[in-house]
Design a protein around this motif. Structure first.
Motif, PDB file in Angstrom:
ATOM      1  N   GLY A 112      30.082  29.921  31.612  1.00 48.57           N
ATOM      2  CA  GLY A 112      31.003  31.031  31.840  1.00 48.57           C
ATOM      3  C   GLY A 112      31.194  31.240  33.326  1.00 48.57           C
ATOM      4  N   ILE A 113      32.424  31.515  33.730  1.00 47.39           N
ATOM      5  CA  ILE A 113      32.720  31.764  35.144  1.00 47.39           C
ATOM      6  C   ILE A 113      33.334  33.150  35.287  1.00 47.39           C
ATOM      7  CG2 ILE A 113      34.253  31.129  37.059  1.00 47.39           C
ATOM      8  CD1 ILE A 113      33.688  28.246  36.458  1.00 47.39           C
ATOM      9  N   SER A 114      32.763  33.928  36.179  1.00 44.86           N
ATOM     10  CA  SER A 114      33.239  35.264  36.503  1.00 44.86           C
ATOM     11  C   SER A 114      33.956  35.212  37.849  1.00 44.86           C
ATOM     12  CB  SER A 114      32.042  36.222  36.563  1.00 44.86           C
ATOM     13  OG  SER A 114      32.362  37.410  37.244  1.00 44.86           O
ATOM     14  N   ALA A 115      35.178  35.740  37.886  1.00 45.22           N
ATOM     15  CA  ALA A 115      35.961  35.687  39.125  1.00 45.22           C
ATOM     16  C   ALA A 115      36.917  36.872  39.189  1.00 45.22           C
ATOM     17  CB  ALA A 115      36.753  34.378  39.187  1.00 45.22           C
ATOM     18  N   PRO A 116      37.309  37.272  40.390  1.00 39.67           N
ATOM     19  CA  PRO A 116      38.336  38.308  40.500  1.00 39.67           C
ATOM     20  C   PRO A 116      39.675  37.770  40.023  1.00 39.67           C
ATOM     21  CG  PRO A 116      37.819  37.390  42.660  1.00 39.67           C
ATOM     22  CD  PRO A 116      36.833  36.807  41.702  1.00 39.67           C
ATOM     23  N   GLY A 117      40.538  38.658  39.564  1.00 38.10           N
ATOM     24  CA  GLY A 117      41.873  38.247  39.131  1.00 38.10           C
ATOM     25  C   GLY A 117      42.066  38.390  37.632  1.00 38.10           C
ATOM     26  N   LEU A 118      43.269  38.042  37.184  1.00 42.88           N
ATOM     27  CA  LEU A 118      43.624  38.116  35.769  1.00 42.88           C
ATOM     28  C   LEU A 118      43.522  36.736  35.146  1.00 42.88           C
ATOM     29  CD1 LEU A 118      46.820  40.393  35.892  1.00 42.88           C
ATOM     30  CD2 LEU A 118      44.417  41.082  35.736  1.00 42.88           C
ATOM     31  N   THR A 119      42.838  36.657  34.011  1.00 46.59           N
ATOM     32  CA  THR A 119      42.718  35.376  33.319  1.00 46.59           C
ATOM     33  C   THR A 119      43.908  35.150  32.395  1.00 46.59           C
ATOM     34  OG1 THR A 119      41.551  36.211  31.360  1.00 46.59           O
ATOM     35  CG2 THR A 119      40.218  35.696  33.309  1.00 46.59           C
ATOM     36  N   ASP A 120      44.051  33.899  31.935  1.00 46.50           N
ATOM     37  CA  ASP A 120      45.050  33.616  30.910  1.00 46.50           C
ATOM     38  C   ASP A 120      44.556  34.156  29.571  1.00 46.50           C
ATOM     39  OD1 ASP A 120      42.976  31.733  30.592  1.00 46.50           O
ATOM     40  OD2 ASP A 120      44.316  30.299  29.660  1.00 46.50           O
ATOM     41  N   ALA A 121      45.434  34.137  28.559  1.00 49.80           N
ATOM     42  CA  ALA A 121      45.116  34.720  27.255  1.00 49.80           C
ATOM     43  C   ALA A 121      43.939  34.031  26.584  1.00 49.80           C
ATOM     44  CB  ALA A 121      46.342  34.656  26.340  1.00 49.80           C
ATOM     45  N   ALA A 122      43.727  32.756  26.898  1.00 52.33           N
ATOM     46  CA  ALA A 122      42.646  31.989  26.273  1.00 52.33           C
ATOM     47  C   ALA A 122      41.335  32.070  27.044  1.00 52.33           C
ATOM     48  CB  ALA A 122      43.062  30.529  26.131  1.00 52.33           C
ATOM     49  N   ASN A 123      41.318  32.814  28.153  1.00 50.40           N
ATOM     50  CA  ASN A 123      40.119  32.915  29.003  1.00 50.40           C
ATOM     51  C   ASN A 123      39.620  31.541  29.444  1.00 50.40           C
ATOM     52  OD1 ASN A 123      39.696  35.650  27.178  1.00 50.40           O
ATOM     53  ND2 ASN A 123      39.015  35.871  29.298  1.00 50.40           N
ATOM     54  N   ARG A 124      40.553  30.711  29.949  1.00 49.96           N
ATOM     55  CA  ARG A 124      40.203  29.376  30.432  1.00 49.96           C
ATOM     56  C   ARG A 124      40.416  29.227  31.938  1.00 49.96           C
ATOM     57  NH1 ARG A 124      36.549  27.445  27.200  1.00 49.96           N
ATOM     58  NH2 ARG A 124      37.211  27.380  25.034  1.00 49.96           N
ATOM     59  N   LYS A 125      41.215  30.101  32.534  1.00 51.04           N
ATOM     60  CA  LYS A 125      41.486  29.986  33.968  1.00 51.04           C
ATOM     61  C   LYS A 125      42.006  31.311  34.506  1.00 51.04           C
ATOM     62  CE  LYS A 125      45.886  27.815  32.734  1.00 51.04           C
ATOM     63  NZ  LYS A 125      46.670  26.574  32.817  1.00 51.04           N
ATOM     64  N   ILE A 126      41.979  31.452  35.824  1.00 53.99           N
ATOM     65  CA  ILE A 126      42.553  32.621  36.493  1.00 53.99           C
ATOM     66  C   ILE A 126      44.036  32.346  36.731  1.00 53.99           C
ATOM     67  CG2 ILE A 126      42.576  33.986  38.612  1.00 53.99           C
ATOM     68  CD1 ILE A 126      40.158  34.612  36.919  1.00 53.99           C
ATOM     69  N   LEU A 127      44.875  33.240  36.217  1.00 50.50           N
ATOM     70  CA  LEU A 127      46.318  33.078  36.407  1.00 50.50           C
ATOM     71  C   LEU A 127      46.822  33.771  37.666  1.00 50.50           C
ATOM     72  CD1 LEU A 127      48.009  33.513  32.895  1.00 50.50           C
ATOM     73  CD2 LEU A 127      47.641  31.414  34.200  1.00 50.50           C
ATOM     74  N   HIS A 128      46.258  34.948  37.974  1.00 47.87           N
ATOM     75  CA  HIS A 128      46.756  35.738  39.108  1.00 47.87           C
ATOM     76  C   HIS A 128      45.587  36.217  39.961  1.00 47.87           C
ATOM     77  CE1 HIS A 128      50.690  35.828  37.171  1.00 47.87           C
ATOM     78  NE2 HIS A 128      50.088  36.222  36.067  1.00 47.87           N
ATOM     79  N   MET A 129      45.557  35.759  41.208  1.00 46.14           N
ATOM     80  CA  MET A 129      44.548  36.203  42.168  1.00 46.14           C
ATOM     81  C   MET A 129      45.157  36.125  43.554  1.00 46.14           C
ATOM     82  SD  MET A 129      41.561  37.415  42.777  1.00 46.14           S
ATOM     83  CE  MET A 129      42.079  38.219  44.280  1.00 46.14           C
ATOM     84  N   PRO A 130      45.966  37.132  43.929  1.00 47.01           N
ATOM     85  CA  PRO A 130      46.609  37.081  45.246  1.00 47.01           C
ATOM     86  C   PRO A 130      45.631  37.261  46.390  1.00 47.01           C
ATOM     87  CG  PRO A 130      47.003  39.197  44.186  1.00 47.01           C
ATOM     88  CD  PRO A 130      46.291  38.345  43.181  1.00 47.01           C
ATOM     89  N   GLU A 131      45.887  36.585  47.465  1.00 46.79           N
ATOM     90  CA  GLU A 131      45.249  36.791  48.773  1.00 46.79           C
ATOM     91  C   GLU A 131      43.868  36.156  48.930  1.00 46.79           C
ATOM     92  OE1 GLU A 131      45.273  40.952  49.683  1.00 46.79           O
ATOM     93  OE2 GLU A 131      47.424  41.153  49.368  1.00 46.79           O
ATOM     94  N   ARG A 132      43.033  36.178  47.901  1.00 44.96           N
ATOM     95  CA  ARG A 132      41.667  35.668  48.061  1.00 44.96           C
ATOM     96  C   ARG A 132      41.437  34.425  47.198  1.00 44.96           C
ATOM     97  NH1 ARG A 132      37.733  40.163  46.452  1.00 44.96           N
ATOM     98  NH2 ARG A 132      39.463  40.903  45.190  1.00 44.96           N
ATOM     99  N   LEU A 133      40.419  33.642  47.559  1.00 43.31           N
ATOM    100  CA  LEU A 133      40.012  32.460  46.796  1.00 43.31           C
ATOM    101  C   LEU A 133      41.209  31.550  46.487  1.00 43.31           C
ATOM    102  CD1 LEU A 133      37.492  34.119  44.314  1.00 43.31           C
ATOM    103  CD2 LEU A 133      36.917  32.677  46.265  1.00 43.31           C
ATOM    104  N   LYS A 134      41.877  31.136  47.530  1.00 48.11           N
ATOM    105  CA  LYS A 134      43.060  30.294  47.353  1.00 48.11           C
ATOM    106  C   LYS A 134      42.674  28.997  46.639  1.00 48.11           C
ATOM    107  CE  LYS A 134      45.723  32.159  51.199  1.00 48.11           C
ATOM    108  NZ  LYS A 134      46.539  32.965  50.280  1.00 48.11           N
TER     109      LYS A 134
END
Length: 300
Positions: free
Chosen positions: A67-89
């Motif tokens: 499991g990976i915890s990260a700032p931002g909004l995930t996709d519906a399937a909880n497989r990746k971050i879809l939206h994370m402006p400004e940080r962690l490019k």
């Protein structure tokens, strides 16, 4: 089966390994960036996962979930971050499962911390409705409704930092004016204190030493936090609110003392009932713990 949780922060990456019974087997942290500031955090995380794969041996897909915890909004399937402006490019749309050839679940960091705190203490007590607010660089959080993590539409639930506590305030990244995040988050403390303080830690220390202006600025932040929490109580009616993040753990009674007095002013208390407020248990490892628990909860 073991469960690896990795929490990606702006300065530190924390990871934790749990067994089938959610017992902590190992935990560590490393710098997100190398000393020269290179953006090698992806490689560092993939190396952590690869090391655990090798340690497990055999058919890794049957022995390790990640499991990976990260700032931002995930996709519906909880497989990746879809939206994370400004940080962690580079994190947006990065598919961890494909990169490491393992089953990887991705969760917002506030949601992850919420799961960890709920599992640690409150689930066993029969608490069904629970809010976590993380007070740090910004303000995030998570929601438990009827004993289950609520992610909401777009997996956006729990972004408590973006509620308004001052309608004439400064607009921030979501276009919301006078946000709770601006009112108490560490990112804005210099601006809020007219360049007198570089960090919330320094502001709180000065408040505790009796500095008048520090008391004015700190108590204004705590008052706005109480206004925000009172609004959340009206919206969700939780049995309990837990406060986590660096500010909550650092300030402790300097936060809880005045906060409870302000809550007495602003909280709606039918039949004299009041919502319990506590400091989170896990601190800096909550995200990693929650990520591992989330991966465990998604087993088929």
């Amino acid at each position: 089966m073991n469960y690896l949780g990795v929490d990606i922060g702006g300065t530190r990456i924390k990871w934790m390994l749990l067994d089938e019974n959610a017992k902590i087997l190992q935990k560590e942290e490393i710098a997100t960036y190398s000393d020269d500031g290179e953006s090698d955090w992806k490689a560092r995380i993939l190396e952590i996962i690869e090391t655990q794969k090798t340690t497990m041996g055999g058919t890794q897909k049957e022995k390790l979930k990640v499991g990976i915890s990260a700032p931002g909004l995930t996709d519906a399937a909880n497989r990746k971050i879809l939206h994370m402006p400004e940080r962690l490019k580079g994190i947006e749309n990065f598919d961890w499962s494909k990169a490491i050839d393992l089953d990887v679940s991705v969760i917002n960091d506030g949601h992850s911390a919420c799961l960890a705190e709920y599992h640690a203490k409150y689930q066993k007590k029969g608490i069904q409705n629970f809010l976590l607010l993380t007070l740090g660089t910004g303000v995030g959080g998570g929601v438990i409704i009827n004993g289950e993590l609520y992610q909401g539409n777009l997996n956006r639930a729990g972004h408590f930092g973006h509620i308004t506590v001052d309608h004439d305030g400064v607009p921030t990244m979501t276009n919301m004016v006078g946000s709770l995040e601006y009112a108490i988050g560490n990112f804005s403390v210099r601006q809020r204190t007219h360049q007198k303080f570089e960090s919330t830690k320094a502001l709180v220390a000065a408040y505790q030493n009796g500095a008048v202006l520090a008391a004015h600025w700190w108590l204004d932040s705590v008052r706005k936090l109480a206004v925000g929490m009172g609004s959340l109580i009206n919206a969700f009616s939780p049995e309990l609110i837990v406060l986590g993040g660096g500010i909550a753990h650092g300030a402790k009674e300097a936060l809880l003392g005045p906060l409870k007095e302000f809550m007495a002013l602003y909280e709606w208390r039918p039949d004299s009932s009041k919502t319990k407020i506590e400091i989170a248990k896990y601190g800096q490892y909550a995200g990693a713990m929650g990520a591992a628990l989330f991966a465990k909860s998604r087993e088929k």
